[in-house]
Design an enzyme around this catalytic site. Sequence first.
Site, short mmCIF file in Angstrom:
data_model
loop_
_atom_site.label_atom_id
_atom_site.label_comp_id
_atom_site.label_asym_id
_atom_site.label_seq_id
_atom_site.Cartn_x
_atom_site.Cartn_y
_atom_site.Cartn_z
N LYS A 212 0.62 -1.27 0.08
CA LYS A 212 -0.16 0.21 -0.16
C LYS A 212 0.95 1.46 0.45
O LYS A 212 1.02 2.45 -0.86
CB LYS A 212 -1.11 0.04 1.35
CG LYS A 212 -1.73 1.36 1.47
CD LYS A 212 -2.63 1.07 0.66
CE LYS A 212 -3.15 3.20 0.51
NZ LYS A 212 -4.27 2.97 0.40
N CYS A 266 -3.62 11.23 1.75
CA CYS A 266 -3.32 9.44 1.53
C CYS A 266 -1.93 9.78 0.90
O CYS A 266 -0.12 9.75 1.46
CB CYS A 266 -4.19 8.64 0.23
SG CYS A 266 -5.41 8.84 1.26
#
Length: 418
Positions: A212, A266
């Site tokens: 991720k 993010c």
Amino acid sequence: MSFETISVIGLGYIGLPTAAVFASRKKKVIGVDVSKHAVDTINEGKIHIVEPELDIVVHAAVTEGYLKATLVAEPADAFLIAVPTPFKGDHEPDLSYIEAASKSIARVLKKGNLVILESTSPVGATEKMAAWLSEQRSDLTFPQTHGEDSDIRIAHCPERVLPGHVIRELVENDRVIGGMTSKCSRAAIELYKIFVEGECVETNARTAEMAKLTENSFRDVNIAFANELSIICDKLDINVWELIKLSNRHPRVDILQPGPGVGGHCIAVDPWFIVNQTPEEAKLIHQARKVNDSKPNYVVNKIIEYAKKLKTKQVVCLGVAFKPDIDDLRESPALGIVFKLASLGYSIKLVEPNIEVLPELLDAAGCQLVPLEVVFKESHKQVVSILVAHKEFKVSEKLRHVSPLDFCGVFPESTECV
Ligand code: SAJ
């Protein structure tokens, strides 16, 4: 394993859509959140966040009785933790929300349960979560001590959905499933297969955590490359948009687009988790963060330079959201640019087609929300700068003719692009 009751801890941008999609597959879902406002809103069949289609899915799930929200965790077959992982101090990951969520479910855990960490996390966070759970429940066994024979299964399955397309991407995207043991992975795959149509790919927890972080760091580094090119091209009098378009005609080149900086919760955050854990090694990832973080300042200086040329203190900023065609202003580079200019005494008008009321902080800084038409009045007496490539700007022929300072390639053929 059979998953009849699923609990999702954290009903934000990831947790709520995930809970609603499980409920849409006729699973009993208990959503848990610390915010009473969020819990009450969801139980009324409404949503407290903005995401296309989510309102319809949540409304159906609540009225059909498959989804309910609570402040306190209740027993379930599987628990998914989807709470924020911001950073604190000098970009150090803050795992306190994961710790609090783990402690809140520990009380209701029972033999056979599956616990999944979905929050984007530094490598090792899933092991930490397992340790917090085991500290609370010495009567149960966990994979870190009992391997495949443990009472509780634990896995990390990072979310990878794009804000604005969450409902579709949740179903269609492949999932990386990192169990602490192979049995843990298989249980998690079975759970996600309830709604995931993409492939569920098995790995271990540490690799899943790093996957991720790698995805978002890859994007950050690529955008930094584009942002650096834009500054180089400005100096060399080359149109960066044309340059990137030409270079991308090469079959193995795919450069992203420059902009006024990288925002959101993010891409501008996750690479720091890698830098924080391996500062000596993560040199390129660190430098990319610095390049992207410094771009808003570069934009401010370009606007000031142009304002001096026009002998004006009036600036119109087009777009304040953190990316095109959304109403989310949080962590927006455009917002930082606007505040900086306002603090330097510039009078700022904002055009943001996705919001109706200016947030208090912008109001307090003396900014004014205006319609796009304002740009066309006395445009020679004000600096018009495009900070977000919203669709409303792209289709405006009139805007093209005022030759705005275009920081995101809305009019890529224009020479005022920077
Ligand atoms: N941006 C550029 N140039 C580009 C693309 C983006 O300057 O060519 C800027 C945007 O304007 C914005 C920022 O980058 O300010 C981030 O936007 P984004 O669309 O790249 O990403 P997010 O933050 O909305 O979502 C990302 C996605 N990650 C990847 O594409 C690798 C999403 O799939 C993740 O699930 C999400 O982060 C997340 O939650 O981690």
